[in-house]
Design an enzyme around this catalytic site. Structure first.
Site, PDB file in Angstrom:
ATOM      1  N   GLY A 188      11.255  -9.198  29.350  1.00  0.00           N
ATOM      2  CA  GLY A 188      12.501  -8.496  29.660  1.00  0.00           C
ATOM      3  C   GLY A 188      12.780  -7.244  28.862  1.00  0.00           C
ATOM      4  O   GLY A 188      13.939  -6.847  28.729  1.00  0.00           O
ATOM      5  N   ASN A 204      12.003  -4.183  29.777  1.00  0.00           N
ATOM      6  CA  ASN A 204      12.530  -3.177  30.719  1.00  0.00           C
ATOM      7  C   ASN A 204      13.957  -3.504  31.130  1.00  0.00           C
ATOM      8  O   ASN A 204      14.781  -2.609  31.299  1.00  0.00           O
ATOM      9  CB  ASN A 204      11.618  -3.061  31.941  1.00  0.00           C
ATOM     10  CG  ASN A 204      10.424  -2.174  31.666  1.00  0.00           C
ATOM     11  OD1 ASN A 204      10.566  -0.961  31.544  1.00  0.00           O
ATOM     12  ND2 ASN A 204       9.257  -2.787  31.521  1.00  0.00           N
ATOM     13  N   ARG A 228       7.383 -19.055  50.585  1.00  0.00           N
ATOM     14  CA  ARG A 228       7.746 -17.791  49.938  1.00  0.00           C
ATOM     15  C   ARG A 228       8.939 -17.125  50.633  1.00  0.00           C
ATOM     16  O   ARG A 228       9.850 -16.609  49.995  1.00  0.00           O
ATOM     17  CB  ARG A 228       6.531 -16.859  49.967  1.00  0.00           C
ATOM     18  CG  ARG A 228       6.627 -15.662  49.074  1.00  0.00           C
ATOM     19  CD  ARG A 228       5.256 -15.246  48.611  1.00  0.00           C
ATOM     20  NE  ARG A 228       4.417 -14.799  49.713  1.00  0.00           N
ATOM     21  CZ  ARG A 228       4.220 -13.520  50.021  1.00  0.00           C
ATOM     22  NH1 ARG A 228       4.790 -12.572  49.321  1.00  0.00           N
ATOM     23  NH2 ARG A 228       3.439 -13.184  51.027  1.00  0.00           N
ATOM     24  N   MET A 280       7.015 -11.550  38.449  1.00  0.00           N
ATOM     25  CA  MET A 280       5.603 -11.834  38.703  1.00  0.00           C
ATOM     26  C   MET A 280       5.331 -12.425  40.089  1.00  0.00           C
ATOM     27  O   MET A 280       4.347 -13.142  40.269  1.00  0.00           O
ATOM     28  CB  MET A 280       5.064 -12.776  37.622  1.00  0.00           C
ATOM     29  CG  MET A 280       5.121 -12.188  36.227  1.00  0.00           C
ATOM     30  SD  MET A 280       4.273 -10.590  36.089  1.00  0.00           S
ATOM     31  CE  MET A 280       2.583 -11.143  36.230  1.00  0.00           C
ATOM     32  N   ARG A 281       6.182 -12.127  41.045  1.00  0.00           N
ATOM     33  CA  ARG A 281       5.954 -12.659  42.393  1.00  0.00           C
ATOM     34  C   ARG A 281       5.907 -11.501  43.393  1.00  0.00           C
ATOM     35  O   ARG A 281       6.611 -10.507  43.214  1.00  0.00           O
ATOM     36  CB  ARG A 281       7.078 -13.619  42.781  1.00  0.00           C
ATOM     37  CG  ARG A 281       7.222 -14.784  41.846  1.00  0.00           C
ATOM     38  CD  ARG A 281       8.341 -15.683  42.298  1.00  0.00           C
ATOM     39  NE  ARG A 281       8.006 -16.360  43.536  1.00  0.00           N
ATOM     40  CZ  ARG A 281       7.279 -17.474  43.608  1.00  0.00           C
ATOM     41  NH1 ARG A 281       6.829 -18.036  42.504  1.00  0.00           N
ATOM     42  NH2 ARG A 281       7.013 -18.031  44.751  1.00  0.00           N
ATOM     43  N   HIS A 287       5.577  -0.245  37.031  1.00  0.00           N
ATOM     44  CA  HIS A 287       4.188  -0.708  36.870  1.00  0.00           C
ATOM     45  C   HIS A 287       3.525   0.094  35.750  1.00  0.00           C
ATOM     46  O   HIS A 287       3.694   1.313  35.682  1.00  0.00           O
ATOM     47  CB  HIS A 287       3.440  -0.517  38.195  1.00  0.00           C
ATOM     48  CG  HIS A 287       2.043  -1.044  38.149  1.00  0.00           C
ATOM     49  ND1 HIS A 287       1.759  -2.393  38.192  1.00  0.00           N
ATOM     50  CD2 HIS A 287       0.851  -0.404  38.023  1.00  0.00           C
ATOM     51  CE1 HIS A 287       0.454  -2.561  38.105  1.00  0.00           C
ATOM     52  NE2 HIS A 287      -0.120  -1.375  38.004  1.00  0.00           N
ATOM     53  N   GLY A 329       5.187  -5.894  52.211  1.00  0.00           N
ATOM     54  CA  GLY A 329       3.917  -6.609  52.234  1.00  0.00           C
ATOM     55  C   GLY A 329       2.794  -6.045  51.386  1.00  0.00           C
ATOM     56  O   GLY A 329       1.624  -6.286  51.664  1.00  0.00           O
ATOM     57  N   VAL A 343       1.439  -4.702  47.217  1.00  0.00           N
ATOM     58  CA  VAL A 343       1.684  -4.797  45.779  1.00  0.00           C
ATOM     59  C   VAL A 343       1.496  -3.437  45.132  1.00  0.00           C
ATOM     60  O   VAL A 343       0.459  -2.800  45.312  1.00  0.00           O
ATOM     61  CB  VAL A 343       0.686  -5.777  45.114  1.00  0.00           C
ATOM     62  CG1 VAL A 343       1.060  -6.013  43.656  1.00  0.00           C
ATOM     63  CG2 VAL A 343       0.624  -7.073  45.869  1.00  0.00           C
TER      64      VAL A 343
HETATM   65  C1  GRF Z   1       5.845  -4.172  32.156  1.00  0.00           C
HETATM   66  O1  GRF Z   1       4.703  -3.590  31.612  1.00  0.00           O
HETATM   67  C2  GRF Z   1       6.023  -3.788  33.604  1.00  0.00           C
HETATM   68  O2  GRF Z   1       5.575  -2.507  33.876  1.00  0.00           O
HETATM   69  C3  GRF Z   1       5.153  -4.803  34.296  1.00  0.00           C
HETATM   70  O3  GRF Z   1       5.342  -6.002  33.589  1.00  0.00           O
HETATM   71  C4  GRF Z   1       5.731  -5.694  32.252  1.00  0.00           C
HETATM   72  C5  GRF Z   1       7.038  -6.374  32.040  1.00  0.00           C
HETATM   73  O4  GRF Z   1       7.485  -6.241  30.699  1.00  0.00           O
HETATM   74  N1  GRF Z   1       5.491  -4.896  35.700  1.00  0.00           N
HETATM   75  P1  GRF Z   1       8.977  -6.617  30.339  1.00  0.00           P
HETATM   76  O5  GRF Z   1       9.211  -8.051  30.826  1.00  0.00           O
HETATM   77  O6  GRF Z   1       9.882  -5.637  31.002  1.00  0.00           O
HETATM   78  O7  GRF Z   1       9.019  -6.531  28.839  1.00  0.00           O
END
Ligand code: GRF
Length: 210
Positions: A18, A20, A71, A96-97, A115, A149, A151
């Site tokens: 978390g 971000n 899903r 992560m989904r 990303h 659809g 990633v």
């Molecule tokens: C980050 O590097 C983001 O770009 C990627 O997963 C990581 C998540 O980090 N999708 P955090 O949970 O925000 O610390």
């Protein structure tokens, strides 16, 4: 401080650390920031991100994927929770989904992801390791709109590059990229909230720049 009533309402989807999310929460605290995080939803009960949200006084929800047949049903539950809170913009932050079209259709043009690579290079998991394995000389971060659809595709909103050092490990490179992530995500949300993002096909233009 009571935030102005007209701030953009942001829902954040998380699975882990978390950091971000924290950058978005910190931005929300500024009186002149045009958006606020109103709910944080995790698919993992013990995600550290949920503690960060609680500490900031933001509502948290754990939506357990195991409670749903598939899903699509899970994604529709997310849509329901977000809609019930009148969320204007969804930010995936280490979620992560893969979200199905049941979700992306409901929030078309109103859902972003961050990303840790310069997309379209190195989509998917372990982007930093992929960059090192390819001998890339620059790496970076991308904020993009979610696309149906797929990633880590979708129209690119903002990017920032960092150098790759010869002695970099996955950890040192990730840390350098993360600094850019924490700057980019609040900036992308601000531009969206100010109505300054114009999407034409795959290209996103920032109004009022240059
Ligand atoms: C980050 O590097 C983001 O770009 C990627 O997963 C990581 C998540 O980090 N999708 P955090 O949970 O925000 O610390």
């Amino acid at each position: 401080m009571t935030p102005p009533a007209d701030r953009l309402r942001v829902g954040v989807l998380v699975s882990g650390r978390g950091s971000n999310l924290q950058a978005l929460l910190d931005a929300s605290r500024r009186a002149d920031y045009p958006a606020e995080v109103v709910v944080v939803i995790s698919d993992r009960e013990r995600a550290a991100a949920l503690d960060r949200a609680r500490a900031a006084g933001v509502e948290t929800l754990f939506v357990n994927p195991k409670d749903f047949a598939d899903r699509q049903a899970f994604d529709l539950a997310l849509v329901r929770e977000l809609t019930a809170r009148r969320v204007d913009l969804v930010c995936c932050a280490g979620f992560m989904r893969i979200l199905s079209s049941a979700f992306t259709r409901a929030f078309s043009g109103r859902a972003m992801n961050i990303h840790p690579s310069l997309l379209p290079a190195f989509p998917g998991l372990h982007a930093q390791r992929q960059a090192l394995d390819h001998g890339a000389k620059v790496a970076g971060a991308t904020v993009h709109f979610l696309e149906d659809g797929a990633v880590d595709t979708g129209a690119i909103i903002l990017q920032s590059s960092v150098p790759v050092h010869p002695d970099d490990t996955e950890d040192t490179l990730s840390a350098r990229i993360l600094i850019e992530e924490h700057r980019l995500y609040p900036e992308a949300v601000r531009l969206f909230a100010e109505g300054r993002l114009a999407v034409e096909g795959r290209r996103v233009f920032v109004r009022g720049e240059g």
